[in-house]
Design a protein around this motif. Structure first.
Motif, PDB file in Angstrom:
ATOM      1  N   LEU A 118      37.629  40.589  37.414  1.00  0.00           N
ATOM      2  CA  LEU A 118      38.325  39.580  38.200  1.00  0.00           C
ATOM      3  C   LEU A 118      38.747  40.136  39.561  1.00  0.00           C
ATOM      4  O   LEU A 118      38.692  39.428  40.574  1.00  0.00           O
ATOM      5  CB  LEU A 118      39.553  39.078  37.428  1.00  0.00           C
ATOM      6  N   ALA A 119      39.150  41.404  39.584  1.00  0.00           N
ATOM      7  CA  ALA A 119      39.512  42.022  40.862  1.00  0.00           C
ATOM      8  C   ALA A 119      38.300  42.103  41.784  1.00  0.00           C
ATOM      9  O   ALA A 119      38.399  41.845  42.995  1.00  0.00           O
ATOM     10  CB  ALA A 119      40.094  43.414  40.620  1.00  0.00           C
ATOM     11  N   GLN A 120      37.142  42.451  41.223  1.00  0.00           N
ATOM     12  CA  GLN A 120      35.918  42.505  42.027  1.00  0.00           C
ATOM     13  C   GLN A 120      35.508  41.110  42.493  1.00  0.00           C
ATOM     14  O   GLN A 120      35.094  40.925  43.637  1.00  0.00           O
ATOM     15  CB  GLN A 120      34.795  43.144  41.210  1.00  0.00           C
ATOM     16  N   ASP A 121      35.643  40.123  41.609  1.00  0.00           N
ATOM     17  CA  ASP A 121      35.320  38.749  41.997  1.00  0.00           C
ATOM     18  C   ASP A 121      36.248  38.282  43.121  1.00  0.00           C
ATOM     19  O   ASP A 121      35.827  37.584  44.043  1.00  0.00           O
ATOM     20  CB  ASP A 121      35.464  37.806  40.796  1.00  0.00           C
ATOM     21  N   GLY A 122      37.521  38.677  43.016  1.00  0.00           N
ATOM     22  CA  GLY A 122      38.477  38.280  44.039  1.00  0.00           C
ATOM     23  C   GLY A 122      38.119  38.842  45.399  1.00  0.00           C
ATOM     24  O   GLY A 122      38.286  38.176  46.426  1.00  0.00           O
ATOM     25  N   ALA A 123      37.581  40.068  45.414  1.00  0.00           N
ATOM     26  CA  ALA A 123      37.199  40.684  46.685  1.00  0.00           C
ATOM     27  C   ALA A 123      36.078  39.903  47.367  1.00  0.00           C
ATOM     28  O   ALA A 123      36.007  39.858  48.594  1.00  0.00           O
ATOM     29  CB  ALA A 123      36.766  42.123  46.458  1.00  0.00           C
ATOM     30  N   GLY A 124      35.227  39.264  46.557  1.00  0.00           N
ATOM     31  CA  GLY A 124      34.112  38.510  47.136  1.00  0.00           C
ATOM     32  C   GLY A 124      34.329  37.012  47.157  1.00  0.00           C
ATOM     33  O   GLY A 124      33.394  36.247  47.440  1.00  0.00           O
ATOM     34  N   ALA A 125      35.543  36.576  46.841  1.00  0.00           N
ATOM     35  CA  ALA A 125      35.829  35.136  46.793  1.00  0.00           C
ATOM     36  C   ALA A 125      35.701  34.509  48.183  1.00  0.00           C
ATOM     37  O   ALA A 125      36.086  35.122  49.183  1.00  0.00           O
ATOM     38  CB  ALA A 125      37.231  34.907  46.246  1.00  0.00           C
ATOM     39  N   PRO A 126      35.183  33.284  48.255  1.00  0.00           N
ATOM     40  CA  PRO A 126      34.917  32.658  49.556  1.00  0.00           C
ATOM     41  C   PRO A 126      36.153  32.170  50.300  1.00  0.00           C
ATOM     42  O   PRO A 126      36.123  32.014  51.514  1.00  0.00           O
ATOM     43  CB  PRO A 126      33.993  31.495  49.195  1.00  0.00           C
ATOM     44  N   THR A 127      37.259  31.899  49.588  1.00  0.00           N
ATOM     45  CA  THR A 127      38.450  31.393  50.269  1.00  0.00           C
ATOM     46  C   THR A 127      39.681  32.190  49.846  1.00  0.00           C
ATOM     47  O   THR A 127      39.689  32.855  48.794  1.00  0.00           O
ATOM     48  CB  THR A 127      38.704  29.903  49.943  1.00  0.00           C
ATOM     49  N   LEU A 128      40.724  32.087  50.661  1.00  0.00           N
ATOM     50  CA  LEU A 128      41.979  32.764  50.353  1.00  0.00           C
ATOM     51  C   LEU A 128      42.584  32.221  49.064  1.00  0.00           C
ATOM     52  O   LEU A 128      43.131  32.973  48.247  1.00  0.00           O
ATOM     53  CB  LEU A 128      42.960  32.599  51.517  1.00  0.00           C
ATOM     54  N   THR A 147      24.677  44.069  32.621  1.00  0.00           N
ATOM     55  CA  THR A 147      24.971  42.713  33.098  1.00  0.00           C
ATOM     56  C   THR A 147      25.757  42.764  34.411  1.00  0.00           C
ATOM     57  O   THR A 147      26.871  42.238  34.501  1.00  0.00           O
ATOM     58  CB  THR A 147      25.780  41.916  32.052  1.00  0.00           C
ATOM     59  N   ARG A 148      25.180  43.379  35.403  1.00  0.00           N
ATOM     60  CA  ARG A 148      25.850  43.443  36.711  1.00  0.00           C
ATOM     61  C   ARG A 148      25.555  42.172  37.507  1.00  0.00           C
ATOM     62  O   ARG A 148      24.396  41.887  37.810  1.00  0.00           O
ATOM     63  CB  ARG A 148      25.374  44.668  37.491  1.00  0.00           C
ATOM     64  N   PRO A 149      26.594  41.401  37.845  1.00  0.00           N
ATOM     65  CA  PRO A 149      26.371  40.161  38.610  1.00  0.00           C
ATOM     66  C   PRO A 149      25.799  40.458  39.991  1.00  0.00           C
ATOM     67  O   PRO A 149      26.157  41.467  40.619  1.00  0.00           O
ATOM     68  CB  PRO A 149      27.776  39.556  38.728  1.00  0.00           C
ATOM     69  N   LYS A 150      24.931  39.569  40.444  1.00  0.00           N
ATOM     70  CA  LYS A 150      24.330  39.746  41.770  1.00  0.00           C
ATOM     71  C   LYS A 150      25.102  39.012  42.863  1.00  0.00           C
ATOM     72  O   LYS A 150      24.922  39.305  44.043  1.00  0.00           O
ATOM     73  CB  LYS A 150      22.876  39.241  41.757  1.00  0.00           C
ATOM     74  N   ASP A 151      25.918  38.036  42.474  1.00  0.00           N
ATOM     75  CA  ASP A 151      26.642  37.269  43.485  1.00  0.00           C
ATOM     76  C   ASP A 151      27.909  36.667  42.878  1.00  0.00           C
ATOM     77  O   ASP A 151      28.240  36.902  41.714  1.00  0.00           O
ATOM     78  CB  ASP A 151      25.737  36.178  44.086  1.00  0.00           C
ATOM     79  N   TRP A 152      28.597  35.893  43.693  1.00  0.00           N
ATOM     80  CA  TRP A 152      29.877  35.291  43.316  1.00  0.00           C
ATOM     81  C   TRP A 152      29.751  34.412  42.074  1.00  0.00           C
ATOM     82  O   TRP A 152      30.554  34.511  41.145  1.00  0.00           O
ATOM     83  CB  TRP A 152      30.389  34.500  44.520  1.00  0.00           C
TER      84      TRP A 152
END
Length: 233
Positions: free
Chosen positions: A43-53, A102-107
């Motif tokens: 979730l922390a990694q996803d947050g770093a790549g999240a599109p909005t604040l 299972t490394r995600p490639k994108d958001w």
């Protein structure tokens, strides 16, 4: 031949059964704790790549909730006379292998990783938790509760598909891969940890029918998740 192979209920066996129950309970909590730790990292990694604040704030809040889960499981383990680090240690390899495969490639794939992959593991824990003591079961039910994450993922993945319908096929394949890897690692863990296996089999004996029903429920819940995402009819 009967589907149920009874376990003799002799005084000498009762001590072994109690030991297996405690070992299985500690294993279950250790797996959930390490799962919470890996979910926090994802979730922390996803947050770093999240599109909005706003998305960053939501994911940070969800990540913080995983830390709370970890602390609550630690406290329950302490009540059982077990150490958090020791309880988590047997599951490092399985979880780390799952991550590596299972490394995600994108958001969008990152969002599905927690919703589908981690969700499948949570369903497995819920099946196992049926046989633990009431206090531990209540904690497991609370820790595994959704708390809004599913709706967040479904909304964003469906929006991503609507914006670019071409991603639907790729995400459907990704969902099946996540479930396959999660099932493989769950089976591996159950085989390696005797106490956890006994919990899954049930306290009264090796109930093959019950185990098969548990696996069927896991598959059905996975299919329901993909349907919510619009990735399965």
């Amino acid at each position: 031949m009967s589907d149920v192979i009874p376990v003799p209920d002799q005084p000498a066996d009762r001590g072994a059964d109690d030991a297996d129950l405690r070992a299985g309970t500690v294993d279950l909590l250790g797996a959930i704790a390490y799962g919470a730790l890996t979910a926090f990292e994802r979730l922390a990694q996803d947050g770093a790549g999240a599109p909005t604040l706003a998305d960053k704030v939501t994911l940070a809040t969800m990540a913080g909730r995983q830390v709370d889960h970890l602390e609550r499981v630690r406290d329950r383990l302490a009540e059982l006379g077990a150490d958090l680090m020791g309880a988590m240690e047997p599951f490092h390899r399985a979880f780390d292998d799952f991550h590596a495969h299972t490394r995600p490639k994108d958001w969008l794939e990152g969002l599905m990783w927690v919703y589908v992959g981690s969700g499948f593991a949570d369903d497995f824990y819920a099946e196992v938790a049926v046989h633990v003591d009431p206090e531990t079961r209540a904690l497991v039910d609370e820790v595994l509760s959704d708390a809004g994450h599913d709706d967040f993922v479904v909304e964003h993945v469906r929006a991503g598909i609507e914006a670019d319908p071409r991603v639907a096929g790729r995400l459907a394949l990704w969902g099946r891969r996540l479930a396959g890897e999660a099932l493989s690692q769950a089976q591996r863990v159950a085989v390696d940890r005797v106490g956890l296996t006994r919990l899954l089999m049930g306290a009264e004996g090796v109930d093959v029918v019950a185990v098969n029903k548990s696996l069927s429920r896991l598959v059905e819940k996975h299919a329901a998740r993909l349907r919510r995402l619009g990735l399965q009819p």
